[in-house]
Design a protein around this motif. Sequence first.
Motif, PDB file in Angstrom:
ATOM      1  N   UNK A  23      59.049 -95.310  31.136  1.00  0.00           N
ATOM      2  CA  UNK A  23      58.603 -94.141  30.296  1.00  0.00           C
ATOM      3  C   UNK A  23      58.894 -92.743  30.985  1.00  0.00           C
ATOM      4  N   UNK A  24      58.831 -92.743  32.232  1.00  0.00           N
ATOM      5  CA  UNK A  24      58.962 -91.447  32.978  1.00  0.00           C
ATOM      6  C   UNK A  24      60.714 -91.109  32.675  1.00  0.00           C
ATOM      7  N   UNK A  25      61.444 -92.276  32.725  1.00  0.00           N
ATOM      8  CA  UNK A  25      62.857 -91.937  32.211  1.00  0.00           C
ATOM      9  C   UNK A  25      62.976 -91.261  30.748  1.00  0.00           C
ATOM     10  N   UNK A  26      62.151 -92.061  29.805  1.00  0.00           N
ATOM     11  CA  UNK A  26      62.276 -91.560  28.410  1.00  0.00           C
ATOM     12  C   UNK A  26      61.831 -89.875  28.411  1.00  0.00           C
TER      13      UNK A  26
ATOM     14  N   UNK B  84      71.217 -93.987  31.139  1.00  0.00           N
ATOM     15  CA  UNK B  84      70.830 -93.037  29.915  1.00  0.00           C
ATOM     16  C   UNK B  84      70.558 -91.655  30.862  1.00  0.00           C
ATOM     17  N   UNK B  85      69.907 -91.797  31.965  1.00  0.00           N
ATOM     18  CA  UNK B  85      69.652 -90.386  32.403  1.00  0.00           C
ATOM     19  C   UNK B  85      70.772 -89.757  32.784  1.00  0.00           C
TER      20      UNK B  85
ATOM     21  N   UNK C 155      67.237 -95.557  21.738  1.00  0.00           N
ATOM     22  CA  UNK C 155      66.864 -96.889  21.860  1.00  0.00           C
ATOM     23  C   UNK C 155      67.470 -97.312  23.136  1.00  0.00           C
ATOM     24  N   UNK C 156      66.534 -97.355  24.318  1.00  0.00           N
ATOM     25  CA  UNK C 156      66.958 -97.574  25.586  1.00  0.00           C
ATOM     26  C   UNK C 156      65.821 -98.365  26.216  1.00  0.00           C
TER      27      UNK C 156
END
Length: 424
Positions: free
Chosen positions: A321-324, A272-273, A292-293
Amino acid sequence: MNTKQIALAVPFAAALLAVTATTPAVARTAPWNSDWHSAWAASPQAPTHTPWYANWSEQGFADQSVRQVVRVTAEGSEVRIRLSNAYGKTPLRLTGATVARSAGGAAVRQDTVRALRFRGAGGVTVPAGGELSSDPVALPVRAFEELTVTFFFQGPTGPATFHNVAMATSYRAAGDHRRDAAADAFTDQSRSWYYLAGVDVKNRDRGGDRGAVVTFGDSLTDGFGSTPGANGRYPDRLAERLAANGTARPVLNAGIGGNKVLTDSECFGESALSRFRRDALGRPDVRTVIVLEGTNDIVQPDVPADHCTAGSPRVSAEQIIAGHLRLIREAHARGVRIVGATIPPYRGFPAWNKPADDVRIAVNTWIRTGGAYDGVADFDRVLADGADPAGDSIKDEYVLEMDHLHLKDAGYKAMADAVDLNSL
């Protein structure tokens, strides 16, 4: 993860958000003012094979026509299509293409067949790694109408950029059949899309500049488990809700089955990133993204390793969470509203275990209470079985019995119904 670790997830995320707060959270972009709207989209993937979902991507095409059916979510007087050779190693030569209204299956309405041109030419070469749009063609279309795009490749294409889990049927024929109205020549079938990245329509009424909604995620956004060809994915149902509410907007599906927040996969696409800017923010009319990941970051380390799941390290709630938070920053930097969706339960899936589910719970707690997202779509709560004291399984009427992870049509409709339209 124990209770203390779960409790630490939210303040950890808040600290990360504070670190990035030295720059404005939202830098608004100039108003979108084009007459062109994104009406349909699919996220491109590198060619690959999966034993449970056969496709034509690795072999590509030679002296073959490929006919693909898609349902648009916006109306217009003209149409154009977008081609992607994002994962091609060599230039892609498209000999010619047509677009038409579907007549069901591989058949099209003869009176609607239109030849597509590219800068005035009937064929085009798409550079390796490139994407381009066709010239506009006059073909009035309505929202929720099915269009059929037919490509003819005379020479060999090599391995094909594609989208694996289409939940729709594509068709293949030997030779040039791009203008055929009948389905007779299209004897081969696939459940994937090939080279087709988007459909745009021209409409001067921009709906108050509401812009498109992009649903970004994994197989639960892709709609795995829904009835093939029935357009029962949650993004499809969400588009229908918006139209019924009098606030019609294009809803674009940027799901990739098996996709993860943090790591790439040979079968399940770039993380996703890595793909967020292209697949979620890449269209000029996007105004809202629903994310939604995280399911696959949590689940895949516990499933048997193969070429698809290899390289799936065990991750913490803090890492997810850091990715979000990175996705949120990127959306806000583009002036795009971003809604976080909670990760649904999955007890009953063979790889389910309590420590992994604790990670899911911690991520969901942050999504609901962390305040980083502009809105929340609480899919976890709407899908969870209320009769299950732990709340870690999905209601029977929603879940596929084969894996207790993916959904039936009713489950995807419940997801769409759970989205607060005001949050968009």
